[in-house]
Design a protein around this motif. Structure first.
Motif, PDB file in Angstrom:
ATOM      1  N   THR A  32      -6.915  -4.088   8.234  1.00 44.35           N
ATOM      2  CA  THR A  32      -7.719  -3.015   7.663  1.00 44.35           C
ATOM      3  C   THR A  32      -6.904  -1.966   6.940  1.00 44.35           C
ATOM      4  O   THR A  32      -7.451  -1.163   6.216  1.00 44.35           O
ATOM      5  CB  THR A  32      -8.526  -2.287   8.769  1.00 44.35           C
ATOM      6  N   GLY A  33      -5.594  -1.959   7.159  1.00 44.97           N
ATOM      7  CA  GLY A  33      -4.764  -0.956   6.512  1.00 44.97           C
ATOM      8  C   GLY A  33      -4.885   0.410   7.152  1.00 44.97           C
ATOM      9  O   GLY A  33      -4.513   1.399   6.564  1.00 44.97           O
ATOM     10  N   THR A  34      -5.413   0.485   8.349  1.00 42.98           N
ATOM     11  CA  THR A  34      -5.525   1.763   9.032  1.00 42.98           C
ATOM     12  C   THR A  34      -4.882   1.667  10.391  1.00 42.98           C
ATOM     13  O   THR A  34      -4.686   0.597  10.920  1.00 42.98           O
ATOM     14  CB  THR A  34      -7.001   2.184   9.208  1.00 42.98           C
ATOM     15  N   ASP A 101      -5.160  12.073   0.302  1.00 44.47           N
ATOM     16  CA  ASP A 101      -6.460  12.597   0.731  1.00 44.47           C
ATOM     17  C   ASP A 101      -7.320  11.573   1.463  1.00 44.47           C
ATOM     18  O   ASP A 101      -8.193  11.945   2.241  1.00 44.47           O
ATOM     19  CB  ASP A 101      -7.257  13.135  -0.469  1.00 44.47           C
ATOM     20  N   LYS A 102      -7.104  10.279   1.234  1.00 46.60           N
ATOM     21  CA  LYS A 102      -7.916   9.257   1.901  1.00 46.60           C
ATOM     22  C   LYS A 102      -7.421   8.942   3.307  1.00 46.60           C
ATOM     23  O   LYS A 102      -8.113   8.278   4.069  1.00 46.60           O
ATOM     24  CB  LYS A 102      -7.988   7.990   1.050  1.00 46.60           C
ATOM     25  N   SER A 108      -4.472  10.901  13.420  1.00 51.63           N
ATOM     26  CA  SER A 108      -3.670  10.417  12.296  1.00 51.63           C
ATOM     27  C   SER A 108      -4.045   8.979  11.975  1.00 51.63           C
ATOM     28  O   SER A 108      -4.121   8.137  12.864  1.00 51.63           O
ATOM     29  CB  SER A 108      -2.176  10.477  12.644  1.00 51.63           C
ATOM     30  N   LYS A 109      -4.293   8.733  10.684  1.00 47.98           N
ATOM     31  CA  LYS A 109      -4.660   7.379  10.258  1.00 47.98           C
ATOM     32  C   LYS A 109      -4.206   7.187   8.822  1.00 47.98           C
ATOM     33  O   LYS A 109      -4.479   8.027   7.971  1.00 47.98           O
ATOM     34  CB  LYS A 109      -6.174   7.194  10.362  1.00 47.98           C
ATOM     35  N   TRP A 110      -3.495   6.091   8.549  1.00 53.39           N
ATOM     36  CA  TRP A 110      -3.068   5.786   7.192  1.00 53.39           C
ATOM     37  C   TRP A 110      -4.011   4.763   6.578  1.00 53.39           C
ATOM     38  O   TRP A 110      -4.533   3.901   7.271  1.00 53.39           O
ATOM     39  CB  TRP A 110      -1.624   5.306   7.145  1.00 53.39           C
ATOM     40  N   THR A 111      -4.219   4.885   5.285  1.00 51.34           N
ATOM     41  CA  THR A 111      -5.082   3.937   4.574  1.00 51.34           C
ATOM     42  C   THR A 111      -4.366   3.281   3.405  1.00 51.34           C
ATOM     43  O   THR A 111      -4.882   2.331   2.836  1.00 51.34           O
ATOM     44  CB  THR A 111      -6.365   4.628   4.053  1.00 51.34           C
TER      45      THR A 111
END
Length: 192
Positions: A32-34, A101-102, A108-111
């Protein structure tokens, strides 16, 4: 004979399910990239002395992270006035750090994943991080494909591939979603 194959296939499927469950979050992050969960505080060392010489790992991006493009490591973050946009955070080499911003700060979560990380390089830390002008209690990490991505105020940090020298801010306001990060973790809204 058919029943035996069904039993073997069922056993293989069950074993696969257990392995996937054991991998749990790492499989979720890759697909998912998160990265779910709270940021983990990073060990820091306050620095009152001049900036230490950058290590080899700070001077070039490290090997690509599994399934996530590229990564850059650092052992220091510092506040600097850069290109007239005010006080922003840089790594130990003076390269401007950015937030997206996304992404999310709490938790904390990376996209940014895959192709995105070829342009926006995640800042990875190993152990402690020295600080100059940045409140060390605002630093943390979020897990990223078996590594720790540095966060500031909960926001995952990145370097922009278009910044080739210290002090550049070529990524500022890119796509109206990428911004240099301030020492408090906020985004810099100045355009210089």
């Amino acid at each position: 004979m058919i029943q035996r194959r069904i039993v073997l296939l069922s056993a293989a499927g069950l074993a696969s399910a257990f392995l996937l469950a054991a991998c749990g979050n790492s499989m979720d992050k890759t697909s998912t990239g998160t990265s779910p969960g709270n940021a983990v505080p990073v060990a820091t060392a306050a620095s009152e002395s001049p900036t230490p010489a950058p290590t080899a790992s700070e001077s070039t991006p490290s090997a690509p992270a599994a399934g996530s493009g590229h990564a850059a490591t650092t052992t220091m973050v510092m506040a600097k006035t850069v290109n007239s946009i005010g006080s922003v955070v840089t790594d130990g080499r003076g390269m401007t750090l950015y937030r997206y911003d996304k992404d999310e700060a709490n938790p904390s979560k990376w996209t940014c994943a895959g192709e995105c990380t070829k342009t926006w390089i995640p800042v990875i830390v190993q152990d402690s991080v020295q600080t100059m002008g940045v409140e060390k209690s605002l630093l943390g990490t979020v897990h990223r494909n078996g590594m720790k991505q540095l966060t500031l105020g909960g926001w995952p940090l990145y370097r922009y591939v278009g910044d080739t020298q210290a002090g550049q801010t070529n990524g500022q306001a890119k796509n109206k979603t990428w911004y240099a990060v301030t020492p408090s973790g906020a985004k810099s809204t100045s355009t210089g």
